[in-house]
Design a protein around this motif. Structure first.
Motif, short mmCIF file in Angstrom:
data_model
loop_
_atom_site.label_atom_id
_atom_site.label_comp_id
_atom_site.label_asym_id
_atom_site.label_seq_id
_atom_site.Cartn_x
_atom_site.Cartn_y
_atom_site.Cartn_z
N PHE A 1 37.35 5.77 65.14
CA PHE A 1 37.08 4.31 64.95
C PHE A 1 37.18 3.50 66.02
CE2 PHE A 1 38.59 0.01 63.68
CZ PHE A 1 37.76 -0.27 62.79
N ASN B 1 33.94 0.81 67.14
CA ASN B 1 34.07 -0.45 67.15
C ASN B 1 34.68 -1.18 68.05
OD1 ASN B 1 33.93 -1.11 63.75
ND2 ASN B 1 34.73 0.92 63.94
N PHE C 1 38.64 -1.65 59.53
CA PHE C 1 39.32 -0.41 59.30
C PHE C 1 39.91 0.05 57.92
CE2 PHE C 1 43.69 1.86 59.92
CZ PHE C 1 43.17 2.79 60.84
N GLN D 1 37.71 -0.54 55.43
CA GLN D 1 36.81 -0.07 54.98
C GLN D 1 36.54 1.43 55.48
OE1 GLN D 1 33.33 -2.52 55.61
NE2 GLN D 1 34.80 -4.21 55.02
N TYR D 2 36.88 1.78 56.67
CA TYR D 2 36.78 3.08 57.37
C TYR D 2 37.74 4.07 56.68
CZ TYR D 2 37.44 6.27 61.14
OH TYR D 2 37.37 7.61 61.81
N ASP E 1 36.02 5.68 53.76
CA ASP E 1 34.94 6.36 53.83
C ASP E 1 34.80 7.98 53.37
OD1 ASP E 1 32.18 6.78 55.69
OD2 ASP E 1 33.33 8.44 55.92
#
Length: 342
Positions: free
Chosen positions: A47, A51, A272, A274-275, A278
């Motif tokens: 991440f 990002n 984060f 949303q991550y 995943d």
């Protein structure tokens, strides 16, 4: 240009370059121990790279991180917090969680994992039976099937149930109430069953997962109420631990996350969130933490699918009413000490 001017120019260039290259910092609060290791080794680096952000991880159990939110409410340190679902409902009710921005990944989340507009589950853990499979085979016992089995005299002094301060213990109290004509709104039957029927079998009301593992390994206990994830972690050490789903239903304990209000990096906090949902990251969390995916598109390998809350097992998970439990929990805790662990 003289030496003084050259030195000044160098300082200004360095300062400007440093400011331009400084990354934003996202502060995440979550569980310590193996979860912290998972985050730092398998989740965070990818991440950060994608990002252009640096993540600071603040370890602590759910009670500690909820207290941190309360202590820092005038200037929050955390940007995202990960808690058990019960404390997360409290954090949300106290106004510490910001609204979750809509994103495509949320369309793939199980309905039971949608805690509110501000918080979402990121992993399923089932509360049920952990047992020593070799011990049960040696005694010729069938795996435990019902919550009512906790009162079976054959488990006298070889059973452990966490106390009510632990979510597993709280789930046990609620289920004993439900099976005896009560529930969250009428908890008396649960206390009566725990005190009169279950407590005589309990060797120790153990809150620590590390100590619970030791009790199993030293064969002081053969059975406990525990989480599917904790049971998997013990089995991964080579111990013959197995998890059984009660026929009345295992209780869902969710790892939950929310973006914290007044974050100075709100876009990174939303990203984060949303991550964590995943599909690939969900499988990593399942493998390392024993938490079943809340994303319906995640595909677990067969060895994980067999033991974790996944697929059809999700439909059988039971939810408890935290809106009723949280306001009463302090009173119940005092009552538990008087009546159950007397």
């Amino acid at each position: 240009m003289n030496k003084r001017q050259l030195l000044l120019a160098t300082i200004l260039t360095t300062a400007t370059s440093g400011a331009a290259s400084a990354q934003e910092v996202l502060t995440v609060g979550g569980y310590g121990g193996s979860f912290e290791t998972l985050m730092k080794e398998l989740i965070i680096p990818q991440f950060e790279e994608a990002n252009d952000v640096t993540i600071t991880f603040v370890p602590g159990n759910s009670t500690e991180n909820l207290a941190r939110l309360q202590a820092q409410q005038s200037a929050q340190e955390l940007d995202v917090v990960i808690l058990d679902d019960g404390p997360m409902y409290q954090a949300d009710a106290l106004g510490f969680c910001a609204p979750i921005e809509d994103a495509p990944v949320y369309a793939d989340i199980y309905d039971i994992a949608r805690l509110s507009d501000n918080a979402v589950g990121v992993g399923f853990v089932a509360t049920g039976f952990a047992y020593n499979a070799e011990w049960f085979e040696r005694e010729g016992w069938e795996p435990p099937k019902s919550w009512e089995d906790l009162a079976d005299p054959k488990y006298e002094q070889i059973l452990s149930v966490p106390p009510i301060s632990n979510t597993y213990g709280l789930h046990t109290l609620v289920m004993m109430a439900r099976l005896n004509g009560g529930g969250e709104d009428n908890i008396d039957p649960g206390f009566e069953a725990m005190a009169n029927d279950v407590s005589p079998n309990v060797l120790v009301f153990e809150p620590s997962s590390g100590r619970m593992s030791e009790l199993f390994q030293s064969e002081e206990i053969a059975l406990s109420i525990w989480g599917s994830g904790r049971t998997k972690s013990l089995a991964d050490t080579g111990f013959p631990a197995k998890f059984a789903y009660p026929q009345e239903g295992a209780v869902a304990l969710m790892l939950a996350a929310c973006p914290v209000v007044d974050s100075d990096v709100p876009e990174k906090a939303q990203a984060f969130m949303q991550y964590l949902l995943d599909p690939e990251i969900q499988v990593r969390i399942g493998d390392a933490m024993g938490a079943g995916p809340v994303n319906t598109t995640s595909e677990l390998p067969p060895e994980l699918a067999e033991v974790l809350p996944y697929g059809d097992k999700i439909d059988d998970l039971l939810a408890v009413d935290w809106d009723v439990i949280n306001p009463a929990r302090q009173e119940w805790t005092a009552r538990w000490a008087r009546e159950v662990e007397r």
